[in-house]
Design a protein around this motif. Structure first.
Motif, PDB file in Angstrom:
ATOM      1  N   VAL A 129       0.846  -1.203   0.000  1.00  0.00           N
ATOM      2  CA  VAL A 129       0.000   0.000   0.000  1.00  0.00           C
ATOM      3  C   VAL A 129       0.878   1.248   0.000  1.00  0.00           C
ATOM      4  O   VAL A 129       0.615   2.232  -0.706  1.00  0.00           O
ATOM      5  N   TRP A 130       1.952   1.220   0.776  1.00  0.00           N
ATOM      6  CA  TRP A 130       2.882   2.359   0.833  1.00  0.00           C
ATOM      7  C   TRP A 130       3.542   2.587  -0.529  1.00  0.00           C
ATOM      8  O   TRP A 130       3.723   3.720  -0.965  1.00  0.00           O
ATOM      9  N   ALA A 131       3.864   1.503  -1.205  1.00  0.00           N
ATOM     10  CA  ALA A 131       4.584   1.628  -2.484  1.00  0.00           C
ATOM     11  C   ALA A 131       3.655   1.856  -3.669  1.00  0.00           C
ATOM     12  O   ALA A 131       4.126   2.250  -4.746  1.00  0.00           O
ATOM     13  N   ALA A 132       2.364   1.649  -3.497  1.00  0.00           N
ATOM     14  CA  ALA A 132       1.419   1.757  -4.620  1.00  0.00           C
ATOM     15  C   ALA A 132       1.364   3.189  -5.140  1.00  0.00           C
ATOM     16  O   ALA A 132       1.527   4.159  -4.393  1.00  0.00           O
ATOM     17  N   THR A 133       1.102   3.311  -6.423  1.00  0.00           N
ATOM     18  CA  THR A 133       1.023   4.638  -7.055  1.00  0.00           C
ATOM     19  C   THR A 133      -0.365   4.916  -7.618  1.00  0.00           C
ATOM     20  O   THR A 133      -0.559   5.919  -8.306  1.00  0.00           O
ATOM     21  N   SER A 134      -1.316   4.033  -7.347  1.00  0.00           N
ATOM     22  CA  SER A 134      -2.683   4.227  -7.833  1.00  0.00           C
ATOM     23  C   SER A 134      -3.655   3.518  -6.902  1.00  0.00           C
ATOM     24  O   SER A 134      -3.265   2.656  -6.103  1.00  0.00           O
ATOM     25  N   ALA A 135      -4.922   3.890  -7.023  1.00  0.00           N
ATOM     26  CA  ALA A 135      -5.954   3.236  -6.213  1.00  0.00           C
ATOM     27  C   ALA A 135      -6.044   1.752  -6.567  1.00  0.00           C
ATOM     28  O   ALA A 135      -6.295   0.912  -5.692  1.00  0.00           O
ATOM     29  N   THR A 136      -5.828   1.418  -7.824  1.00  0.00           N
ATOM     30  CA  THR A 136      -5.836   0.006  -8.227  1.00  0.00           C
ATOM     31  C   THR A 136      -4.711  -0.750  -7.546  1.00  0.00           C
ATOM     32  O   THR A 136      -4.888  -1.894  -7.099  1.00  0.00           O
ATOM     33  N   GLY A 137      -3.544  -0.120  -7.441  1.00  0.00           N
ATOM     34  CA  GLY A 137      -2.422  -0.742  -6.746  1.00  0.00           C
ATOM     35  C   GLY A 137      -2.729  -0.980  -5.282  1.00  0.00           C
ATOM     36  O   GLY A 137      -2.371  -2.023  -4.716  1.00  0.00           O
ATOM     37  N   VAL A 138      -3.401  -0.009  -4.654  1.00  0.00           N
ATOM     38  CA  VAL A 138      -3.812  -0.179  -3.260  1.00  0.00           C
ATOM     39  C   VAL A 138      -4.763  -1.361  -3.131  1.00  0.00           C
ATOM     40  O   VAL A 138      -4.662  -2.180  -2.211  1.00  0.00           O
ATOM     41  N   LEU A 139      -5.717  -1.463  -4.062  1.00  0.00           N
ATOM     42  CA  LEU A 139      -6.676  -2.560  -4.042  1.00  0.00           C
ATOM     43  C   LEU A 139      -5.967  -3.911  -4.112  1.00  0.00           C
ATOM     44  O   LEU A 139      -6.260  -4.831  -3.339  1.00  0.00           O
ATOM     45  N   LEU A 140      -5.005  -4.027  -5.027  1.00  0.00           N
ATOM     46  CA  LEU A 140      -4.314  -5.309  -5.209  1.00  0.00           C
ATOM     47  C   LEU A 140      -3.479  -5.672  -3.979  1.00  0.00           C
ATOM     48  O   LEU A 140      -3.465  -6.832  -3.544  1.00  0.00           O
ATOM     49  N   THR A 141      -2.777  -4.697  -3.436  1.00  0.00           N
ATOM     50  CA  THR A 141      -1.930  -5.007  -2.282  1.00  0.00           C
ATOM     51  C   THR A 141      -2.767  -5.251  -1.030  1.00  0.00           C
ATOM     52  O   THR A 141      -2.381  -6.061  -0.181  1.00  0.00           O
ATOM     53  N   LEU A 142      -3.911  -4.599  -0.918  1.00  0.00           N
ATOM     54  CA  LEU A 142      -4.805  -4.911   0.192  1.00  0.00           C
ATOM     55  C   LEU A 142      -5.325  -6.340   0.085  1.00  0.00           C
ATOM     56  O   LEU A 142      -5.612  -6.987   1.093  1.00  0.00           O
ATOM     57  N   GLY A 143      -5.461  -6.828  -1.144  1.00  0.00           N
ATOM     58  CA  GLY A 143      -5.849  -8.221  -1.324  1.00  0.00           C
ATOM     59  C   GLY A 143      -4.835  -9.165  -0.705  1.00  0.00           C
ATOM     60  O   GLY A 143      -5.202 -10.207  -0.133  1.00  0.00           O
TER      61      GLY A 143
END
Length: 408
Positions: free
Chosen positions: A299-313
């Motif tokens: 989540v810290w490294a994500a650069t988009s909301a989609t990235g946050v979604l995937l890492t939260l998974g």
């Protein structure tokens, strides 16, 4: 060992009664949260005062959970679960008749003294009574998944019903009364029926504490506390603020993203029995903390909301490994005569994490101006350190093992 010894008994009515009992438990806060603005408007109070509807529920449970668990051990778990369901549902329904906020708060306190997480822990204790070995892990996984799905559905149901009237969500607590009747008439008595021959509460507490292996109990309760601190503080508090502030998402999309991202927890929990064939309970918890670490750092490294979604998974996968595994570990640690109290103490630990978690993530972000990315990253690093410590403590497959079905 055959699949019938370790699989989920899907044709068993008992399983569905346990699932129904577990499903009403998470409606404690998730159902009411979306109704808080409507409650504030209905009674003409501030948002802070309407928030007491949540506090009034949570506070009694943190104190009374071990006491309820003690009575469940002494008088039989089924005999305690039924009255708890009735009080939980009846007090919730009675809120619809309230004409002043203090009445709502009083009824919520009554609900919280016996319901919510207490019911969830008693249900998990019943799973420990009915099932052994890897099958216990399998059923723990299914019941934990039911809790997760119900918790995810609560905000949606509460939001839709609160759009009609402030008290509409509270009518859903009537389902608890129906479940109580079904459990009373249809659930067969567990092998452990409780005993009333102890001298008193202090004797019970002394004997319960003496029955637990101190090292393993500390590891399991500590892992429970740490996991829920990350969940309540990181995923349910910091991540929504991050999505809103950094990516400009509206609250509706934030809720949908967080709910969708945590759904893997329920899916993975269902498979816990299969995983338990290969790893001990603490081995699975260790793997879960690796998922926590990867998810929060992601989540810290994500650069988009989609990235946050995937890492939260990924975080959700970790949570799905931890939830049923710590419950199974506690059931294994506790003797049958103390299982209700030991599982109910888990409730106090979870509620403590619920109180501590959010400030741990919000205070550095707001008071120190660090933003939410850094606290989430530090949470991920902390989870990684816990995973390393657990691995060193359990030595891979050792630790609290999963007994084969039929073993003592």
């Amino acid at each position: 060992m055959s699949d019938t010894d370790v699989g989920v008994p899907w044709r068993s009515p008992r399983l569905y009664l346990l699932l129904a009992t577990a499903a009403v438990a998470p409606l404690d806060v998730t159902l009411v949260g979306p109704a808080l603005p409507a409650i504030a408007d209905a009674f003409g109070v501030s948002s802070a005062r309407s928030g007491l509807v949540i506090t009034a529920f949570a506070a009694p449970g943190a104190v009374l959970a071990p006491i309820v668990g003690m009575y469940a051990d002494r008088f039989g778990r089924r005999r305690v679960v039924v009255p708890c369901l009735l009080v939980y549902g009846g007090a919730g329904l009675a809120v619809t008749l309230a004409t002043d906020l203090w009445q709502v708060l009083a009824l919520r306190a009554i609900q919280g003294s016996v319901g919510g997480s207490i019911l969830a822990s008693l249900t998990l204790a019943l799973v420990g009574d009915y099932y052994d070995g890897p099958q216990r892990n399998a059923v723990m996984g299914v019941v934990s998944a039911g809790i997760s799905f119900s918790a995810a559905a609560g905000p949606v149901l509460g939001g839709v019903l609160a759009a009609y009237s402030w008290d509409a969500p509270f009518y859903l607590y009537g389902t608890s009364v129906v479940v109580a009747a079904a459990v009373y008439w249809l659930l067969d008595p567990p092998p452990v029926e409780g005993t009333t021959d102890r001298e008193g509460s202090w004797s019970y507490l002394r004997d319960a504490a003496a029955s637990l292996p101190a090292r393993d109990a500390l590891l399991v309760y500590g892992a429970t506390f740490g996991g829920f601190v990350l969940f309540f503080g990181g995923v349910l508090t910091a991540v929504p603020f991050l999505l809103e502030g950094t990516y400009g998402l509206a609250s509706g999309r934030v809720g949908a993203l967080v709910t969708g991202a945590t759904m893997p927890a329920a899916v993975v929990a269902v498979l816990n029995g299969r995983f338990a064939r290969h790893l001990s309970n603490l081995g699975l918890v260790t793997a879960g903390f690796v998922g926590y670490a990867a998810g929060l750092v992601g989540v810290w490294a994500a650069t988009s909301a989609t990235g946050v979604l995937l890492t939260l998974g990924v975080f959700g996968v970790g949570h799905g490994l931890v939830l049923p595994s710590v419950a199974s570990a506690l059931s294994t640690l506790a003797g049958p005569e103390f299982r209700g109290g030991v599982m109910s103490l888990r409730t106090s630990v979870v509620l403590g994490a619920q109180a501590v978690g959010p400030p741990l993530f919000t205070l550095p972000a707001t008071r120190l101006g660090l933003g939410y990315e850094l606290p989430l990253a530090l949470g991920g690093v902390g989870a990684a350190l816990v995973a390393v410590g657990l691995y060193a403590a359990v030595g891979g497959r050792s630790g609290i093992r999963v007994a084969a079905a039929g073993e003592p």
